[in-house]
Design an enzyme around this catalytic site. Structure first.
Site, PDB file in Angstrom:
ATOM      1  N   ASP A 293     -15.915 -15.706  -5.457  1.00 51.65           N
ATOM      2  CA  ASP A 293     -14.899 -15.160  -6.349  1.00 51.65           C
ATOM      3  C   ASP A 293     -13.782 -16.176  -6.576  1.00 51.65           C
ATOM      4  O   ASP A 293     -13.313 -16.820  -5.639  1.00 51.65           O
ATOM      5  CB  ASP A 293     -14.331 -13.899  -5.695  1.00 51.65           C
ATOM      6  CG  ASP A 293     -13.530 -13.041  -6.656  1.00 51.65           C
ATOM      7  OD1 ASP A 293     -12.822 -13.614  -7.497  1.00 51.65           O
ATOM      8  OD2 ASP A 293     -13.604 -11.818  -6.552  1.00 51.65           O
TER       9      ASP A 293
ATOM     10  N   SER B 189     -14.176 -11.194 -11.382  1.00 52.00           N
ATOM     11  CA  SER B 189     -14.146 -10.037 -10.485  1.00 52.00           C
ATOM     12  C   SER B 189     -14.131  -8.730 -11.269  1.00 52.00           C
ATOM     13  O   SER B 189     -14.971  -8.511 -12.143  1.00 52.00           O
ATOM     14  CB  SER B 189     -12.951 -10.150  -9.548  1.00 52.00           C
ATOM     15  OG  SER B 189     -13.091  -9.284  -8.456  1.00 52.00           O
TER      16      SER B 189
END
Length: 480
Positions: free
Chosen positions: A315, A43
Site C-alpha cells: 500500500d 487503497s
C-alpha cells in the site's frame, strides 16, 4: 486551450470508499464530471472506482442509484462473510490459483468479501468497456513495489495500474493489464497465466489496520463456524471474559488459516515482468529514471528490480498516502488536480509530504504552507499554485472536514432547527464512526458522509471554476 483536469484520491478504508462516492456525486451535480480526464486512487478509494467502472456509463448515469447499491452492502452485517460457504469458496479459489504465492490472495479475497456483496469475476481489463468511447475518466490505481530487506525510505518504486497497462514509472516499462501476473524474461512473455480477478487485485492495496480488524472478526467467528477446540483443559472462565479457544491447527486448510491470522498480510507477490530485462548502461541519464530516482540502490543496477523473481507490492500509505505520481508524468500534462483527502491523522500531511517529495525530485509542484492555526480550523477547500512555474499543476485541496455543512443542508440553504442534527457529522474525533477499521455503517452514518462530501464539492464550485479559469489563462500566456 482546454486544461487537463484530474481527481487525486487517498486511501482511508471504507471512509474513502464512501467519501469518494459523495465527492463524485457533487461533481456530477455541478456538471463537472465531463471535465475530468483522470481519476487516481489507492487503497480504499480504489474500491469505489472498481465498483463504478463495472458500469460502462457510470458518470452519465444516475449516481445515486449506483451509490444505493453500495449503501445496501455497507449497512448490513458482515458476519456472513465468515459463513462456511464463503470460507469454502475462498479456500477453493486459493487452492486453484495458478500464482506462486496464492495464500496471500486468500487474505485479500477474504477482506474483499467485507466490501463486496457477492462473488465477483470482474477483471481490470474489463474496465475498458467503460472507456472505449471516452465516456468516463481514465482510472489509475497506485501501489508501491518494495524490497524485503529495505525500509520504504530506502527503497520503493511507484507502479501504476490502468485497464490498459501496468508499469513502473521509473523504468518507463509497461505490459498489458491482462498479462500482469504472467512470467516474463528479458521482456518476453514466457508463461501466460490467467488475468487475476480485480477482487484479488484490490487486496494488494489494503491497510494493515483493516487486515488486523479482519483478524479480530476471523478469530471470533472461525471458532464458532468450524467448531474448533483443543485437547488441553481450559482455565476457569471469568465473568467478564468472552469464551474463546486456543487454536493450533495442523491440517492443510487450518494451516492456511493460521498463516492468515498470524502473519503480516501486507505484501503481495506477483511474478516480476522486468525479470532479466537488463538496464542500459546509461540508465542514470534516462529522463524517466532520473525523475523517480529516489532509493539507495540507484547506482547498483544489479540490485534493482530487474534481478528480482517477484514484485513485492504494498500500500502507498506505508510511505505517503497519495496517488499523485501518475499525474506527474510529463506526458499527461495535468493542469489542475482536485485533491480529495480521506487519510487518517492530519488532513494536510499527505499534501505537504507530496509537495516536499516532488520538489526534491525536481518535479514541478506547488509549495504547500498552512499555519498551525489554519490546520486546527481547516476550511472546506484551498487552492495552491505556483505562478512562476507553468508546468506545476494547480492543486484544489479538499480535506475531509465538516464546516459550513453544520448550518447549511445545501449551498446557500440554511437548516431549520429540526434539521440541525443532520449536519452533525463527526469525521475527526477518536470516537468517529468513520474510523479506519470500521466496515459497517448505519444507514444514517452512510447517508451523512455522502451528503457531507457531496456538499463540500458543491459549496466550493467558485473555487473549482477559479482554478480552471486560472489554468486556461496560464496556458494562454504560456502559448503567447
Amino acid at each position: 486551450q482546454v486544461p487537463v483536469v484530474a481527481v487525486m484520491t487517498t486511501g482511508g478504508g471504507t471512509r474513502a470508499l464512501t467519501s469518494l462516492l459523495g465527492n463524485l456525486l457533487g461533481l456530477q451535480k455541478l456538471d463537472l464530471l465531463d471535465v475530468i480526464s483522470y481519476i487516481t486512487g489507492s487503497s480504499g478509494s480504489t474500491w469505489a472506482l472498481s465498483h463504478l467502472y463495472q458500469s460502462a456509463n457510470w458518470s452519465h448515469k444516475d449516481l445515486p442509484r449506483l451509490i444505493s447499491g453500495v449503501r445496501r452492502h455497507m449497512t448490513k452485517c458482515k458476519l456472513s462473510c465468515f459463513s462456511l460457504e464463503s470460507l469454502k469458496y475462498l479456500f477453493c479459489c486459493n487452492l486453484a490459483s495458478p500464482y506462486t504465492i496464492p495464500r496471500m490472495s486468500l487474505g485479500f479475497a477474504l477482506s474483499l468479501f467485507l466490501i463486496n456483496s457477492q462473488k465477483n469475476n470482474h477483471k481490470l481489463s474489463d474496465e475498458r468497456q467503460a472507456l472505449n468511447q471516452g465516456q468516463n475518466p481514465l482510472p489509475i490505481y497506485m501501489i508501491l513495489n518494495i524490497k524485503e530487506d529495505y525500509s520504504l525510505s530506502e527503497f520503493k518504486e511507484w507502479v501504476e495500474f490502468t485497464p490498459y497497462e501496468v508499469g513502473f514509472l521509473k523504468y518507463g516499462t509497461f505490459i498489458r493489464a491482462e498479462d500482469f501476473g504472467s512470467k516474463f524474461f528479458m521482456g518476453r512473455l514466457m508463461k501466460k497465466l490467467p488475468e487475476s480477478r480485480i477482487c484479488f487485485m484490490k487486496g494488494d492495496v489494503l491497510h494493515c489496520e483493516i487486515l488486523n480488524c479482519i483478524k479480530v472478526y476471523f478469530i471470533f467467528n472461525i471458532t464458532q463456524t468450524l467448531h474448533i477446540a483443543t485437547d488441553e483443559p481450559s482455565p476457569p472462565a471469568k465473568s467478564h471474559e468472552l469464551e474463546t479457544y486456543l487454536v493450533t491447527p495442523e491440517c492443510g486448510i487450518m494451516g492456511i488459516i493460521r498463516q492468515v491470522l498470524t502473519e503480516r498480510v501486507m505484501v503481495s507477490k506477483f511474478y516480476n515482468f522486468l525479470k532479466g530485462f537488463q538496464v542500459h548502461n546509461e540508465y542514470l541519464q534516462s529522463k524517466n529514471f532520473c525523475i523517480w530516482k529516489d532509493t539507495v540502490l540507484e547506482n547498483f543496477p544489479n540490485q534493482l528490480t530487474e534481478t528480482a523473481e517477484f514484485m513485492r507490492l504494498a500500500d502507498t500509505a506505508g510511505y505517503i498516502d497519495i496517488s499523485y505520481p501518475p499525474l506527474m508524468r510529463p506526458e499527461r500534462k495535468v493542469d489542475v488536480v482536485l485533491h480529495l483527502n480521506y487519510s487518517s491523522g492530519s488532513q494536510t500531511s499527505p499534501l505537504e509530504e507530496a509537495s516536499k517529495y516532488f520538489l526534491k525530485q525536481g518535479i514541478p509542484f506547488p509549495k504547500i504552507h498552512l499555519s498551525e492555526e489554519e490546520k486546527k480550523n481547516l476550511k472546506e477547500c484551498y487552492i495552491f499554485e505556483d505562478t512562476e512555474t507553468p508546468e506545476a499543476p494547480t492543486v484544489v485541496f479538499f480535506p475531509l472536514v465538516n464546516d459550513t455543512f453544520r448550518k447549511y443542508k445545501e449551498p446557500g440553504v440554511e437548516r431549520s432547527p429540526t434539521e440541525m442534527a443532520q449536519g452533525n457529522v463527526d469525521v475527526s474525533s477518536s470516537f468517529s464512526p468513520y474510523c479506519l477499521n470500521s466496515f459497517t455503517y448505519t444507514e444514517e452514518e452512510f447517508d451523512k458522509l455522502v451528503e457531507l462530501t457531496s456538499y463540500n464539492i458543491q459549496n466550493n464550485k467558485h473555487l473549482i471554476l477559479q482554478a480552471l479559469n486560472s489554468a486556461i489563462e496560464q496556458k494562454r500566456q504560456h502559448k503567447n
